[in-house]
Scaffold this motif. Structure first.
Motif, PDB file in Angstrom:
ATOM      1  N   LEU A  61       0.858  -1.172   0.000  1.00  0.00           N
ATOM      2  CA  LEU A  61       0.000   0.000   0.000  1.00  0.00           C
ATOM      3  C   LEU A  61       0.896   1.223   0.000  1.00  0.00           C
ATOM      4  CD1 LEU A  61      -3.023   0.923   0.348  1.00  0.00           C
ATOM      5  CD2 LEU A  61      -2.482   1.172   2.774  1.00  0.00           C
ATOM      6  N   ASP A  62       0.562   2.189  -0.843  1.00  0.00           N
ATOM      7  CA  ASP A  62       1.366   3.404  -0.942  1.00  0.00           C
ATOM      8  C   ASP A  62       0.452   4.612  -0.927  1.00  0.00           C
ATOM      9  OD1 ASP A  62       3.737   4.938  -1.311  1.00  0.00           O
ATOM     10  OD2 ASP A  62       3.340   5.037  -3.463  1.00  0.00           O
ATOM     11  N   GLN A  63       0.841   5.648  -0.210  1.00  0.00           N
ATOM     12  CA  GLN A  63       0.101   6.902  -0.177  1.00  0.00           C
ATOM     13  C   GLN A  63       0.755   7.835  -1.174  1.00  0.00           C
ATOM     14  OE1 GLN A  63       0.148  10.306   0.741  1.00  0.00           O
ATOM     15  NE2 GLN A  63      -2.063  10.394   0.708  1.00  0.00           N
ATOM     16  N   THR A  64      -0.038   8.358  -2.106  1.00  0.00           N
ATOM     17  CA  THR A  64       0.531   9.150  -3.194  1.00  0.00           C
ATOM     18  C   THR A  64       0.019  10.588  -3.169  1.00  0.00           C
ATOM     19  OG1 THR A  64      -1.201   8.395  -4.677  1.00  0.00           O
ATOM     20  CG2 THR A  64       0.859   7.150  -4.706  1.00  0.00           C
ATOM     21  N   GLY A  65       0.246  11.269  -2.078  1.00  0.00           N
ATOM     22  CA  GLY A  65      -0.130  12.682  -1.984  1.00  0.00           C
ATOM     23  C   GLY A  65      -1.608  12.916  -2.170  1.00  0.00           C
ATOM     24  N   LYS A  66      -1.962  13.805  -3.071  1.00  0.00           N
ATOM     25  CA  LYS A  66      -3.351  14.194  -3.291  1.00  0.00           C
ATOM     26  C   LYS A  66      -4.193  13.094  -3.927  1.00  0.00           C
ATOM     27  CE  LYS A  66      -2.244  19.063  -3.804  1.00  0.00           C
ATOM     28  NZ  LYS A  66      -2.256  20.224  -4.699  1.00  0.00           N
TER      29      LYS A  66
END
Length: 104
Positions: A61-66
């Motif tokens: 799982l990766d959080q990609t800013g906006k």
């Protein structure tokens, strides 16, 4: 920006058997309960060009800013890794567990 086709379809998960509804304005491409997917797309979300159709395991799982969270799936048949946008109704506990994995 990549183009994608919004596929308006519901499905029953091949991994856990959960029936997955489609939220208005979304494109469901993985199970909301176990987060598994099926290898249907080849290059672009919604293109449905893959001939593999293997089960895809959520590996990261990766959080990609906006843009929010992306779930990375790895096909258990051919090994291809594809990202998918997390959905608002995905099982939160499964997302937390997935965030603990460091595959990529």
């Amino acid at each position: 920006m990549k183009n994608f086709i919004v596929i308006k379809e519901t499905f029953t998960c091949l991994k856990c058997g959960k029936k997955n509804p489609l939220l208005e304005g979304t494109c469901r491409n993985h199970c909301m309960k176990c987060l598994y997917s099926q290898h249907l797309d080849e290059n672009t979300p919604g293109d449905r060009l893959s001939n593999c159709h293997g089960l895809m395991e959520p590996i990261s799982l990766d959080q990609t800013g906006k843009k929010g969270y992306k779930i990375f799936h790895k096909c258990l048949e051919c090994g291809k890794i594809l990202p998918n946008k997390a959905a608002p109704d995905d099982d939160f506990n499964e997302l937390i567990e997935l965030s603990k994995k460091n595959y990529l």
